[in-house]
Design a protein around this motif. Structure first.
Motif, short mmCIF file in Angstrom:
data_model
loop_
_atom_site.label_atom_id
_atom_site.label_comp_id
_atom_site.label_asym_id
_atom_site.label_seq_id
_atom_site.Cartn_x
_atom_site.Cartn_y
_atom_site.Cartn_z
N ARG A 222 0.83 -1.20 0.00
CA ARG A 222 0.00 0.00 0.00
C ARG A 222 0.86 1.25 0.00
O ARG A 222 0.37 2.35 -0.29
CB ARG A 222 -0.93 -0.02 1.22
N MET A 223 2.15 1.10 0.33
CA MET A 223 3.10 2.22 0.30
C MET A 223 4.48 1.63 -0.01
O MET A 223 5.32 1.45 0.87
CB MET A 223 3.12 2.95 1.64
N ILE A 224 4.70 1.35 -1.27
CA ILE A 224 5.85 0.56 -1.68
C ILE A 224 7.14 1.38 -1.81
O ILE A 224 8.20 0.85 -2.14
CB ILE A 224 5.52 -0.17 -3.00
N THR A 225 7.06 2.65 -1.54
CA THR A 225 8.25 3.50 -1.69
C THR A 225 9.30 3.27 -0.61
O THR A 225 10.49 3.49 -0.84
CB THR A 225 7.86 4.99 -1.69
N ASN A 226 8.86 2.83 0.58
CA ASN A 226 9.80 2.62 1.67
C ASN A 226 9.55 1.27 2.33
O ASN A 226 8.40 0.89 2.57
CB ASN A 226 9.65 3.72 2.74
N ALA A 227 10.64 0.58 2.65
CA ALA A 227 10.53 -0.72 3.31
C ALA A 227 10.02 -0.56 4.74
O ALA A 227 10.40 0.40 5.43
CB ALA A 227 11.87 -1.44 3.30
N VAL A 228 9.20 -1.51 5.18
CA VAL A 228 8.71 -1.51 6.55
C VAL A 228 9.84 -1.88 7.50
O VAL A 228 10.01 -1.28 8.57
CB VAL A 228 7.54 -2.50 6.70
N THR A 229 10.61 -2.89 7.12
CA THR A 229 11.68 -3.42 7.97
C THR A 229 12.83 -3.87 7.10
O THR A 229 12.62 -4.36 5.98
CB THR A 229 11.18 -4.63 8.80
N VAL A 230 14.05 -3.72 7.60
CA VAL A 230 15.25 -4.24 6.95
C VAL A 230 15.88 -5.27 7.87
O VAL A 230 16.10 -5.02 9.05
CB VAL A 230 16.26 -3.12 6.64
N PHE A 231 16.17 -6.46 7.33
CA PHE A 231 16.79 -7.54 8.10
C PHE A 231 18.25 -7.68 7.66
O PHE A 231 18.52 -7.90 6.47
CB PHE A 231 16.06 -8.86 7.87
N GLU A 232 19.15 -7.57 8.61
CA GLU A 232 20.58 -7.68 8.33
C GLU A 232 21.18 -8.86 9.08
O GLU A 232 20.69 -9.23 10.15
CB GLU A 232 21.30 -6.39 8.71
N GLY A 233 22.24 -9.45 8.53
CA GLY A 233 22.90 -10.56 9.20
C GLY A 233 23.54 -11.55 8.27
O GLY A 233 24.47 -12.27 8.66
N HIS A 234 23.07 -11.62 7.03
CA HIS A 234 23.73 -12.50 6.08
C HIS A 234 25.12 -11.97 5.74
O HIS A 234 25.35 -10.76 5.71
CB HIS A 234 22.89 -12.65 4.81
N GLU A 235 26.02 -12.88 5.44
CA GLU A 235 27.41 -12.53 5.16
C GLU A 235 27.69 -12.42 3.67
O GLU A 235 28.79 -12.05 3.26
CB GLU A 235 28.33 -13.58 5.78
N ALA A 236 26.71 -12.79 2.84
CA ALA A 236 26.84 -12.71 1.38
C ALA A 236 25.45 -12.57 0.79
O ALA A 236 24.46 -12.46 1.51
CB ALA A 236 27.55 -13.95 0.84
N ALA A 237 25.37 -12.55 -0.53
CA ALA A 237 24.10 -12.32 -1.22
C ALA A 237 23.04 -13.33 -0.81
O ALA A 237 23.33 -14.51 -0.59
CB ALA A 237 24.32 -12.38 -2.73
N ILE A 238 21.81 -12.87 -0.71
CA ILE A 238 20.67 -13.73 -0.39
C ILE A 238 20.10 -14.30 -1.68
O ILE A 238 19.86 -13.56 -2.65
CB ILE A 238 19.59 -12.93 0.37
#
Length: 314
Positions: A222-238
Motif C-alpha cells: 500500500r506504500m511501496i516507496t519505503n521498506a517496513v523493515t530491513v533484516f541484516e545478518g547474512h554474510e553474502a548475497a541472499i
C-alpha cells in the motif's frame, strides 16, 4: 530455539531449486545442474518417504514448480528458453510438453496457488514475464514487460487473483495487476540485484525481498516507496526468501554464505534473527517450508545435498 537436520539426500549435481508438493505429504521435487548450471545436463529428483524418481534433461534447469491443479505434473524452467512439463509417474526422460516463447534462459516458473483462473507464470533473462493459459490446450496468454534486465523471480499473490510481484537484476520491485492493467514499481528496492521475492500467506499487503546487498526488506504494497523493515545478518548475497505457511510471524532466508536464517517479522526490532544455522560452505539455492507439517523446512545447496530440517522450539 533449537534446530536439527533430520535427513539428508545426495543429489546428482548442484541444487538450483526445490519445492514441497501441495498434493502429497513430504514429497519434494528438486532440480540440480551439472557444472553449476553453466553448461551441461540437469536432473530432476522426486524425493519422498516411499521412494525416489529421477530423470534427466539435456540443458540446465533453474526452477521447478508443482502444477496446483494436477498432482501428476511438474513444470521446470530451462536454460534453453523453454518451459518443460513432465508427468511425475513417468520415468522416461522425455517431457510431456515443451513451450518455447522466451528469447533467453527461463529463471523462474510459478503456478498460482489460488487455483483460480491464474495458471503459470515464467520469468526470463530476456526481461519479460509470460503468463500461460492451460484451460484447454496450453498457450501464451500475455507478456508483461517493464524490467530492464533478467527477472530472477516472480510470484502470484496466494489469495488475490491477477496480482504478481517480481524482482530483477535491475534492482527494482514491480507489482503487476493484470485485472486492473496496472504496473507499480519501486525502481530501487535494493541497491543491488534482487534474486528473490515472496508473499506473506496471512497478510495480503506484505511481501519480502532478498538481495545481493545481503539484506532482506519487508514491504507493505500500500506504500511501496519505503521498506517496513530491513533484516541484516547474512554474510553474502541472499538467494531465496520464504514466508512460513503455518505462522504469520516467521520467514526463512538462505544465500551464498551457506547460512539458513529464521526471522521474526513482528518485532519492533528490525534485526530479530531467531536462529542461524551454518548448513554448508557452498551456495544455498533451494529453500521451501513443508506444507503439511509445521516447523519443517528443506534446503538444497551446491554441495550436492538436500537437507530436511526441523525447528524444535522457540
Amino acid at each position: 530455539m533449537s534446530f536439527r537436520i533430520t535427513a539428508q539426500s545426495r543429489l546428482t549435481d548442484a541444487c538450483y531449486s526445490l519445492r514441497y508438493s501441495p498434493h502429497v505429504a513430504n514429497q519434494l521435487a528438486v532440480v540440480s545442474c551439472e557444472n553449476f548450471g553453466i553448461r551441461g545436463r540437469s536432473t530432476i529428483q522426486l524425493i519422498s518417504n516411499q521412494n525416489q524418481i529421477s530423470f534427466q534433461w539435456s540443458d540446465a534447469l533453474f526452477d521447478i514448480s508443482f502444477v496446483e491443479t494436477d498432482p501428476s505434473l511438474i513444470v521446470c524452467a530451462s536454460g534453453d528458453g523453454s518451459i518443460v512439463i513432465w508427468k511425475i509417474n513417468n520415468n522416461n526422460s522425455s517431457p510431456l510438453l515443451s513451450l518455447r516463447e522466451h528469447q533467453r534462459e527461463v529463471w523462474c516458473v510459478h503456478w498460482s496457488e489460488s487455483r483460480s483462473t491464474d495458471a503459470l507464470l515464467s520469468t526470463s533473462a530476456d526481461g519479460t514475464i509470460k503468463l500461460w493459459n492451460f484451460t484447454s490446450t496450453p498457450n501464451l496468454q500475455t507478456t508483461l514487460s517493464g524490467h530492464t534486465s533478467v527477472i530472477y523471480e516472480a510470484r502470484w499473490h496466494p489469495r488475490r487473483p491477477g496480482l504478481i510481484a517480481s524482482v530483477s537484476a535491475d534492482c527494482s520491485l514491480r507489482l503487476f495487476d493484470i485485472k486492473q492493467a496496472s504496473n507499480i514499481m519501486n525502481p530501487r528496492a535494493h541497491p543491488a540485484e534482487i534474486p528473490s521475492v515472496d508473499w506473506s500467506k496471512y497478510d495480503d499487503h506484505l511481501l519480502v525481498t532478498g538481495a545481493c546487498d545481503n539484506r532482506l526488506r519487508l514491504w507493505d504494497i500500500r506504500m511501496i516507496t519505503n521498506a517496513v523493515t530491513v533484516f541484516e545478518g547474512h554474510e553474502a548475497a541472499i538467494r531465496r526468501v520464504k514466508f512460513d505457511p503455518h505462522r504469520r510471524d516467521r520467514l526463512a532466508s538462505t544465500g551464498y554464505d551457506g547460512l539458513l536464517k529464521i526471522w521474526n517479522i513482528t518485532s519492533t526490532n528490525s534485526n530479530i534473527n531467531l536462529h542461524t544455522e551454518r548448513i554448508c560452505k557452498e551456495f544455498i539455492y533451494g529453500l521451501d517450508w513443508n506444507l503439511f507439517e509445521r516447523d519443517k523446512i528443506a534446503v538444497g545447496a551446491w554441495d550436492k545435498s538436500v537437507r530436511l530440517c526441523e525447528i524444535i522450539s522457540i
